[in-house]
Each structure stands twice: as structure tokens, then as C-alpha cells.
Design a protein around this motif. Structure first.
Motif, mmCIF file in Angstrom:
data_model
loop_
_atom_site.group_PDB
_atom_site.id
_atom_site.type_symbol
_atom_site.label_atom_id
_atom_site.label_comp_id
_atom_site.label_asym_id
_atom_site.label_seq_id
_atom_site.Cartn_x
_atom_site.Cartn_y
_atom_site.Cartn_z
ATOM 1 N N TYR A 144 0.835 -1.190 0.000
ATOM 2 C CA TYR A 144 0.000 0.000 0.000
ATOM 3 C C TYR A 144 0.875 1.247 0.000
ATOM 4 C CZ TYR A 144 -3.828 -3.170 0.994
ATOM 5 O OH TYR A 144 -4.753 -4.181 0.916
ATOM 6 N N CYS A 145 0.450 2.249 -0.767
ATOM 7 C CA CYS A 145 1.160 3.530 -0.840
ATOM 8 C C CYS A 145 1.161 4.167 0.554
ATOM 9 C CB CYS A 145 0.459 4.424 -1.854
ATOM 10 S SG CYS A 145 1.082 6.109 -1.891
ATOM 11 N N SER A 146 2.332 4.634 0.996
ATOM 12 C CA SER A 146 2.420 5.199 2.339
ATOM 13 C C SER A 146 1.686 6.539 2.441
ATOM 14 C CB SER A 146 3.887 5.382 2.732
ATOM 15 O OG SER A 146 4.524 6.206 1.782
ATOM 16 N N LYS A 147 1.419 7.167 1.293
ATOM 17 C CA LYS A 147 0.689 8.435 1.309
ATOM 18 C C LYS A 147 -0.817 8.220 1.238
ATOM 19 C CE LYS A 147 1.857 12.271 -0.875
ATOM 20 N NZ LYS A 147 2.265 13.097 -2.030
ATOM 21 N N CYS A 148 -1.253 7.553 0.153
ATOM 22 C CA CYS A 148 -2.700 7.496 -0.104
ATOM 23 C C CYS A 148 -3.352 6.160 0.243
ATOM 24 C CB CYS A 148 -2.993 7.848 -1.556
ATOM 25 S SG CYS A 148 -2.511 6.568 -2.726
ATOM 26 N N GLY A 149 -2.546 5.107 0.452
ATOM 27 C CA GLY A 149 -3.126 3.813 0.803
ATOM 28 C C GLY A 149 -3.567 2.983 -0.385
ATOM 29 N N PRO B 2 6.115 6.455 -3.048
ATOM 30 C CA PRO B 2 4.678 6.609 -3.239
ATOM 31 C C PRO B 2 4.203 6.040 -4.588
ATOM 32 C CG PRO B 2 5.719 8.721 -2.693
ATOM 33 C CD PRO B 2 6.809 7.749 -2.931
ATOM 34 N N CYS B 3 2.894 5.797 -4.688
ATOM 35 C CA CYS B 3 2.334 5.145 -5.864
ATOM 36 C C CYS B 3 2.430 6.029 -7.113
ATOM 37 C CB CYS B 3 0.885 4.764 -5.592
ATOM 38 S SG CYS B 3 -0.239 6.172 -5.553
ATOM 39 N N HIS B 4 2.059 5.460 -8.246
ATOM 40 C CA HIS B 4 2.131 6.176 -9.533
ATOM 41 C C HIS B 4 1.280 7.452 -9.512
ATOM 42 C CE1 HIS B 4 4.316 3.030 -11.730
ATOM 43 N NE2 HIS B 4 3.669 2.184 -10.938
ATOM 44 N N ILE B 5 0.142 7.393 -8.837
ATOM 45 C CA ILE B 5 -0.757 8.557 -8.810
ATOM 46 C C ILE B 5 -0.154 9.657 -7.931
ATOM 47 C CG2 ILE B 5 -3.055 9.386 -8.153
ATOM 48 C CD1 ILE B 5 -4.113 6.547 -8.854
ATOM 49 N N CYS B 6 0.290 9.292 -6.711
ATOM 50 C CA CYS B 6 0.864 10.288 -5.795
ATOM 51 C C CYS B 6 2.132 10.923 -6.368
ATOM 52 C CB CYS B 6 1.188 9.650 -4.458
ATOM 53 S SG CYS B 6 -0.258 9.325 -3.453
ATOM 54 N N SER B 7 2.924 10.143 -7.140
ATOM 55 C CA SER B 7 4.178 10.703 -7.636
ATOM 56 C C SER B 7 4.031 11.363 -9.009
ATOM 57 C CB SER B 7 5.283 9.646 -7.646
ATOM 58 O OG SER B 7 4.816 8.419 -8.104
HETATM 59 ZN ZN LIG Z 1 -0.382 7.000 -3.403
#
Ligand SMILES: [Zn+2]
Length: 198
Positions: free
Chosen positions: A56-61, A68-73
Motif C-alpha cells: 500500500y502507498c504510504s501516502k494514499c493507501g 509513493p504510488c504512480h498517482i501520488c508521484s
Molecule cells: Zn499514493
């Protein structure tokens, strides 16, 4: 029915998956026996790889293979908006729509006192941290249109209110192709609430 041990072990493993009963599990297990060995190896490796390489992405889950995931980055996304959803599958559904370019936050559940699930059991505290660190202007509460989803949206909106960040709730309208007379009261009242200028 008594099966040789390797088969009964395989059946037990399939039965651990959601929606798979003993009959389907047995059918799948016997199907595996008919598969070529390299196909079985590829399948088992895919299972292990998915488990090992996804987290799980540490920012958005959201579920991801990088953190962080592709969306957060993704720098091209609008960081002023966070859409709060209950499940990673909701992110995938919203992404398919291609209309939304903001960020997400996955709660991994909803508040449900009946099931003993309180605010501390869902991914809310990391949302509050994000709201302090990031330049968020709007929080879109896209939890499910159920009692639990509504309660969760209400809870977060109250929690966030003092920060001055705008919270909005997605409108739950009527399904396309549906008849007004068959819609339940909650759906109808939500549809009316979510009306907009034409
Ligand atoms: Zn994320």
C-alpha cells in the motif's frame, strides 16, 4: 469424499478465496491437474510475485508496486484535491472514468459501529497528516452510498471542518436507464440534493 492429500490441500487453498465453495474448489483443483507443469509454475509465481511486490502507498493507501504510488508521484496531477474512497477498487473505477485528475485517499473500510469498526480502524489518521503537509483545498468524500459510507463521510467532514478545507460529497443519483418510480427513497433524496443547473 476422500481425496489424496495433495489434492485436498489444493482444494483447501482454493476455498480460502472469496466466493469459492467446496464444489468450485474441487473443480479448480482438478483443473490444475490437467494443466501443463510450466503453466502451473507461471500461475503460482504470479501469486507469489503479486503478494511480494505489491503493497500500500504510504501516502494514499492505494495498492502499488512503488512507494509513493504512480498517482501520488505524478506531478501532472492536481494536488489541491483529494478524493476519499473506501477501497482500492474504487480508485481503479474512478481512474477508468478519466475525468478526475486529483489525488486519492483510500480508507480501507468504513465506520460501522455494528461491526465494531471505529474511526481508528480505518485509514483516517494519515489523511489528517496529509491535510497538514499538502496544499489541499478540497476533499471529495466518495465513500459508498450506504449507512456506513454516509457515517464515514460525515465523520471526516466534521473532523476536517476546523481546518477550513472545503469538503464535498459526491452526488448519488439515479442509475442510467432506471425508472424514477422504482428508486428507493434514499437514492431519490440524494438525486434531488445533487441536482445542478442545466
Ligand atoms: Zn499514493
Amino acid at each position: 469424499m476422500h481425496y489424496p492429500e495433495p489434492i485436498s490441500k489444493l482444494i483447501d487453498s482454493f476455498m480460502k478465496l472469496p466466493g469459492i465453495g467446496p464444489k468450485t474448489a474441487a473443480r479448480l483443483a482438478f483443473h490444475v491437474l490437467t494443466m501443463k507443469e510450466d503453466a502451473v509454475l507461471t500461475f503460482s509465481k504470479a501469486l507469489v510475485d503479486a503478494k511480494r511486490n505489491l503493497g500500500y502507498c504510504s501516502k494514499c493507501g492505494h495498492i502499488t508496486d512503488i512507494d509513493p504510488c504512480h498517482i501520488c508521484s505524478d506531478k501532472s496531477r492536481d494536488g489541491s484535491m483529494i478524493c476519499v474512497v473506501q477501497d482500492t477498487k474504487d480508485v481503479i473505477a474512478l481512474e477508468k472514468m478519466r475525468d478526475y485528475n486529483g489525488l486519492y485517499h483510500v480508507l480501507h473500510g468504513a465506520i460501522s459501529p455494528m461491526d465494531g469498526i471505529g474511526p481508528e480502524d480505518i485509514n483516517v489518521s494519515s489523511l489528517l497528516v496529509r491535510l497538514q503537509d499538502e496544499t489541499v483545498q478540497e476533499l471529495i468524500l466518495a465513500t459508498n452510498p450506504t449507512i456506513e459510507g454516509e457515517a464515514t463521510a460525515m465523520y471526516i467532514s466534521r473532523l476536517v471542518k476546523p481546518s477550513g478545507i472545503r469538503t464535498t460529497r459526491i452526488a448519488h443519483g439515479l442509475p442510467v436507464g432506471g425508472d424514477l418510480e422504482y428508486a428507493d427513497e434514499v437514492t431519490l433524496s440524494r438525486a434531488l440534493e445533487g441536482r445542478r443547473e442545466l
